[in-house]
Design an enzyme around this catalytic site. Structure first.
Site, mmCIF file in Angstrom:
data_model
loop_
_atom_site.group_PDB
_atom_site.id
_atom_site.type_symbol
_atom_site.label_atom_id
_atom_site.label_comp_id
_atom_site.label_asym_id
_atom_site.label_seq_id
_atom_site.Cartn_x
_atom_site.Cartn_y
_atom_site.Cartn_z
ATOM 1 N N GLU A 72 41.379 33.966 14.345
ATOM 2 C CA GLU A 72 40.271 34.284 13.421
ATOM 3 C C GLU A 72 40.709 35.296 12.369
ATOM 4 O OE1 GLU A 72 40.735 35.644 16.261
ATOM 5 O OE2 GLU A 72 39.832 37.626 16.440
ATOM 6 N N HIS A 127 45.308 36.208 17.516
ATOM 7 C CA HIS A 127 43.992 36.162 16.868
ATOM 8 C C HIS A 127 43.946 35.151 15.725
ATOM 9 C CE1 HIS A 127 41.963 39.673 18.718
ATOM 10 N NE2 HIS A 127 43.194 40.123 18.891
ATOM 11 N N CYS A 180 42.153 36.920 23.017
ATOM 12 C CA CYS A 180 42.544 38.285 23.383
ATOM 13 C C CYS A 180 41.721 38.789 24.571
ATOM 14 C CB CYS A 180 42.437 39.186 22.155
ATOM 15 S SG CYS A 180 43.332 40.725 22.331
#
Lengths: 80, 221
Positions: free
Chosen positions: B203, B201, B85
């Protein structure tokens, strides 16, 4: 020395903000605009023997991204 | 694998990345933006967030930190660099990756689950991903990937497009493009394949949040 730096999207790069403004303006005035492009405006003051060079580098290296933006520098004349 | 997780002023996905990397079995350490030596690490993650308030352009001001110069050195040694990002935006501003991320075509901050398709590429970080369609969230306002035609051709010819937005069945089409990115591009890598940037994302898709992030982070095992 004083200068104004204008940073604007390069020709061909999508400008969603300019397009949104264009739509609103066309509705408001009931007329068709050509393109409306939006950009950024900076006023810079510096006293230095290499002022012009520094301002040029400020515009090219920090204030704009050459991949998506062009810039224009307008120097303010000393006696104004 | 020893992973450095970078903290600029305004980074806010640092703990998520730490959690994900630890979950995958990697050793992690936070890296402050004034650090100049990254030699102890195998991989550096630039997490998402709003570095320096996203002032000027998203990712633009982070490139003038001491750490940015260290990252360029780290790339020369072939260390893995992952930008997620805002991290992707920073890598583009640093010219470690091609192109730029401009404002989403609908001018909005978009936060939703998307599907991305793994494209066969030279990226060293994604070679061991078995699942080809992954689901994970995006959360950005400036994720609209742009580059000129020459660069786009180069990215295609050199197999450097790593992820594309798609639907749940893997179809890459306009309907599955959330932000206006050229050719639905969600992630790209550099010429050596050691630097990867992506807007989604991963994660936020590990452990109790999902499994697809774990597929993504396979390279950390």
């Amino acid at each position: 020395m004083k200068a104004t730096i204008i940073v604007k999207p390069k020709k061909g790069v999508l400008d969603p903000q300019g397009n949104a403004i264009k739509k609103v303006a066309e509705n408001y005035f009931g007329v068709i605009f050509g393109e409306i492009r939006s950009g950024k405006y900076f006023e810079v003051e510096i006293e230095h023997e290499n002022a012009k060079n520094i301002i040029e580098q400020l515009a090219s290296k920090i204030l704009s991204n050459e991949i998506i933006e062009d810039y224009e520098i307008i120097y303010e004349s000393r006696n104004s | 694998m020893k992973v450095g997780i970078v903290r600029f002023l305004g980074t806010n996905c640092d703990y998520d990345c730490e959690f994900a990397a630890n979950y995958m079995g990697a050793q992690t350490k936070f890296v402050w933006h004034e650090q100049t030596n990254l030699k102890e690490f195998d991989c550096i993650i630039l997490p998402g967030g709003f570095s320096y308030g996203d002032y000027l352009r998203a990712g633009a001001l982070a490139k003038f930190t001491k750490l940015a110069s260290a990252l360029i050195e780290f790339d020369k040694y072939g260390g893995y660099i992952l930008g997620i990002c805002n991290g992707f935006q920073i890598l583009c501003e640093l010219h470690l990756l091609d192109g730029a991320l401009i404002t989403n075509v609908n001018l909005r901050f978009i936060h939703k689950q998307v599907h991305i398709k793994l494209i066969p590429s030279i990226c060293k970080l994604t070679q061991n991903i078995e699942k080809k369609i992954l689901q994970m969230p995006i959360a950005h306002k400036e994720g609209n990937f742009y580059c000129d035609e020459t660069t786009l051709k180069k990215l295609n010819d050199e197999n450097r497009i790593v992820f594309k937005y798609c639907d749940k069945d893997g179809n890459v089409d306009i309907g599955s493009n959330p932000n206006g990115s050229l050719e639905n591009i969600a992630g790209i890598c550099n010429k050596k394949g050691n630097v990867l940037g992506l807007m989604p994302h991963p994660e936020r898709a590990v452990s109790f949040l999902g499994q697809d992030g774990e597929h993504f982070f396979n390279f950390l095992r």
